[in-house]
Design a protein around this motif. Structure first.
Motif, PDB file in Angstrom:
ATOM      1  N   UNK A   1       0.896  -1.211  -0.010  1.00  0.00           N
ATOM      2  CA  UNK A   1       0.290  -0.176  -0.179  1.00  0.00           C
ATOM      3  C   UNK A   1       1.591   1.246   0.295  1.00  0.00           C
ATOM      4  N   UNK A   2       0.764   2.199  -0.856  1.00  0.00           N
ATOM      5  CA  UNK A   2       0.667   3.292  -1.292  1.00  0.00           C
ATOM      6  C   UNK A   2       0.324   4.359  -1.370  1.00  0.00           C
ATOM      7  N   UNK A   3       0.763   6.151  -0.739  1.00  0.00           N
ATOM      8  CA  UNK A   3       0.527   6.750  -1.216  1.00  0.00           C
ATOM      9  C   UNK A   3      -0.098   7.509  -2.684  1.00  0.00           C
ATOM     10  N   UNK A   4      -0.762   7.540  -3.556  1.00  0.00           N
ATOM     11  CA  UNK A   4      -0.481   7.805  -4.408  1.00  0.00           C
ATOM     12  C   UNK A   4      -1.073   9.120  -5.324  1.00  0.00           C
ATOM     13  N   UNK A   5      -2.172  10.104  -3.776  1.00  0.00           N
ATOM     14  CA  UNK A   5      -2.677  11.175  -4.437  1.00  0.00           C
ATOM     15  C   UNK A   5      -2.782  11.866  -3.483  1.00  0.00           C
ATOM     16  N   UNK A   6      -2.555  12.967  -2.944  1.00  0.00           N
ATOM     17  CA  UNK A   6      -3.035  13.917  -1.523  1.00  0.00           C
ATOM     18  C   UNK A   6      -3.019  15.027  -1.384  1.00  0.00           C
ATOM     19  N   UNK A   7      -3.426  15.722  -1.212  1.00  0.00           N
ATOM     20  CA  UNK A   7      -4.249  17.047  -1.506  1.00  0.00           C
ATOM     21  C   UNK A   7      -4.263  17.401  -0.117  1.00  0.00           C
ATOM     22  N   UNK A   8      -4.831  19.037   0.930  1.00  0.00           N
ATOM     23  CA  UNK A   8      -4.760  19.870   1.807  1.00  0.00           C
ATOM     24  C   UNK A   8      -5.675  21.280   2.095  1.00  0.00           C
ATOM     25  N   UNK A   9      -6.459  21.361   2.654  1.00  0.00           N
ATOM     26  CA  UNK A   9      -7.063  21.871   2.493  1.00  0.00           C
ATOM     27  C   UNK A   9      -6.961  22.600   3.752  1.00  0.00           C
ATOM     28  N   UNK A  10      -7.242  24.158   4.243  1.00  0.00           N
ATOM     29  CA  UNK A  10      -7.529  25.070   5.270  1.00  0.00           C
ATOM     30  C   UNK A  10      -9.294  24.385   5.818  1.00  0.00           C
ATOM     31  N   UNK A  11      -8.894  24.346   7.408  1.00  0.00           N
ATOM     32  CA  UNK A  11     -10.123  24.495   7.890  1.00  0.00           C
ATOM     33  C   UNK A  11     -12.217  25.346   7.382  1.00  0.00           C
ATOM     34  N   UNK A  12     -11.338  26.319   6.860  1.00  0.00           N
ATOM     35  CA  UNK A  12     -12.732  26.481   6.516  1.00  0.00           C
ATOM     36  C   UNK A  12     -12.965  26.434   4.599  1.00  0.00           C
ATOM     37  N   UNK A  13     -12.073  25.515   4.212  1.00  0.00           N
ATOM     38  CA  UNK A  13     -11.964  25.499   3.009  1.00  0.00           C
ATOM     39  C   UNK A  13     -11.920  23.825   2.458  1.00  0.00           C
ATOM     40  N   UNK A  14     -12.372  23.447   3.559  1.00  0.00           N
ATOM     41  CA  UNK A  14     -12.495  22.044   4.185  1.00  0.00           C
ATOM     42  C   UNK A  14     -13.739  21.474   3.359  1.00  0.00           C
ATOM     43  N   UNK A  15     -13.373  19.847   2.695  1.00  0.00           N
ATOM     44  CA  UNK A  15     -14.738  19.378   1.128  1.00  0.00           C
ATOM     45  C   UNK A  15     -16.135  18.887   1.888  1.00  0.00           C
ATOM     46  N   UNK A  16     -16.773  19.069   1.099  1.00  0.00           N
ATOM     47  CA  UNK A  16     -17.802  18.061   1.641  1.00  0.00           C
ATOM     48  C   UNK A  16     -17.543  16.817   1.608  1.00  0.00           C
ATOM     49  N   UNK A  17     -18.068  16.260   2.603  1.00  0.00           N
ATOM     50  CA  UNK A  17     -18.501  14.953   3.127  1.00  0.00           C
ATOM     51  C   UNK A  17     -18.459  13.724   1.488  1.00  0.00           C
ATOM     52  N   UNK A  18     -17.699  12.912   1.262  1.00  0.00           N
ATOM     53  CA  UNK A  18     -17.769  11.696   0.223  1.00  0.00           C
ATOM     54  C   UNK A  18     -19.536  11.526   0.726  1.00  0.00           C
ATOM     55  N   UNK A  19     -20.330  10.520  -0.067  1.00  0.00           N
ATOM     56  CA  UNK A  19     -21.267   9.886   0.174  1.00  0.00           C
ATOM     57  C   UNK A  19     -21.367   8.719   0.591  1.00  0.00           C
ATOM     58  N   UNK A  20     -22.748   8.441   1.636  1.00  0.00           N
ATOM     59  CA  UNK A  20     -22.112   6.450   2.212  1.00  0.00           C
ATOM     60  C   UNK A  20     -23.293   5.931   1.726  1.00  0.00           C
ATOM     61  N   UNK A  21     -23.923   4.399   2.077  1.00  0.00           N
ATOM     62  CA  UNK A  21     -24.472   4.058   1.178  1.00  0.00           C
ATOM     63  C   UNK A  21     -24.990   3.157   2.275  1.00  0.00           C
ATOM     64  N   UNK A  22     -26.105   2.054   2.326  1.00  0.00           N
ATOM     65  CA  UNK A  22     -26.501   2.008   3.455  1.00  0.00           C
ATOM     66  C   UNK A  22     -25.894   0.694   4.611  1.00  0.00           C
TER      67      UNK A  22
END
Length: 335
Positions: free
Chosen positions: A149-170
């Motif tokens: 397992x390796x890290x293949x993509x990364x990003x960082x956000x400020x607390x104010x610019x935090x992206x929305x949550x990912x959807x989850x199924x049941x």
């Protein structure tokens, strides 16, 4: 790894429902216990590409590898990262070494995960976490490779610019978006990466590509900056940009019906002196001077760089914003 400012909800795997048994045995009219079929077991809930426990172990192993890479000078990230992520981190490590600077490292805190139930190709999931003593949030895509397992993509956000949550199924599992799936989006993940690259290659003049992104996004601002440079130097130098999206794209559906898309771009900017220009080109910033070894160029200069981006894509017709970018120059050569 140093991410330049550029989420998801904690998933919980549902436990299988327990089968219930009845009271005492029934009897037939002959007074003997009736035969009955064994109680059926409820189907197990779908499993993610990893469990939350496994995801946490992968994150812990990566954190240890990251700490060790930093201890050894941060110039070889293959023990912790792969693909474009390792390419960018290796370049940053070499630049820091040229400048006599060291990479910073802070412990991971408050991790949570977005774990898909299934993906196309090699398994991957996303971890979001904070850093001890730092503000903001980091998002990292982990993928299973031939080396682990390796890290293949990364990003960082400020607390104010935090992206929305990912959807989850049941079952608490994240939903992926295929690279060519543009359902309910202004463009598919692959088209977003391609539009970003076209903006750079055309100095922002591709209007169709420009309409995909918000005016203050890195895609449009960077293209405008290059256009301004070209205008300033047009009497002495011809500037061309070749911009190419990386093949790997990772995307998650958000709870509001949009998407979070991680993609990378490699880029080459070429400056060619016009006949009779009689000028030399030098780089004044610290990183540029280090990569060019302080040289000035009279005929041609080639600048290579690489960047990784997190695109926040609202439900259509919303346009794309990019909270930030992880970007570095990788080389400067010329004559």
């Amino acid at each position: 790894m140093t991410v330049r400012p550029l989420l998801v909800a904690l998933v919980a795997l549902a436990l299988p429902a327990a089968a219930c048994s009845s009271g005492g045995p029934a009897t037939t009219s002959f007074g003997s216990p009736a035969s009955r079929a064994p109680a059926s077991k409820a189907p197990s809930a779908p499993r993610g590409v990893v469990t939350v426990t496994e995801a946490r172990a992968i994150l812990d192993q990566w954190e240890k590898a990251e700490k060790e890479v930093n201890r050894q000078g941060a110039t070889d990230w293959t023990a912790a990262e792969a693909g474009l992520a390792a390419e960018i981190s290796n370049a940053e490590g070499k630049i820091n070494k040229m400048l006599g600077e060291s990479s910073s490292w802070k412990a991971v805190v408050k991790p949570r995960f977005a774990i898909p139930g299934k993906v196309s190709g090699a398994p991957w999931f996303m971890a979001e976490f904070g850093r001890k003593g730092a503000s903001g949030w980091w998002q990292t895509i982990f993928q299973k490779t031939s080396a682990g397992w390796r890290a293949v993509a990364m990003s960082a956000t400020t607390s104010k610019a935090r992206p929305p949550a990912a959807a989850r199924d049941e079952n608490g599992l994240a939903t992926t978006v295929a690279p060519d799936d543009g359902d309910a989006l202004i463009a598919s993940p692959r088209q977003i990466a391609q539009a970003h690259a076209r903006l750079q290659s055309t100095f922002g003049e591709d209007r169709r590509a420009g309409r995909v992104f918000a005016a203050d996004s890195a895609a449009r601002l960077n293209a405008k900056g290059r256009a301004d440079d070209r205008k300033e130097l047009r009497d002495q130098w011809t500037m061309t940009v070749r911009s190419q999206p990386a093949q790997e794209i990772y995307a998650l559906r958000t709870s509001a019906g949009g998407a979070l898309v991680w993609y990378g771009i490699r880029q080459q900017l070429t400056m060619t002196a016009r006949p009779g220009a009689g000028t030399t080109l030098g780089v004044t910033n610290r990183i540029g001077r280090a990569l060019s070894h302080g040289n000035r160029f009279s005929r041609k200069a080639v600048f290579k760089d690489a960047g990784m981006y997190l695109a926040v894509v609202p439900k259509s017709p919303g346009i794309v914003r990019i909270p930030g970018e992880w970007f570095t120059q990788t080389s400067i050569t010329g004559s």
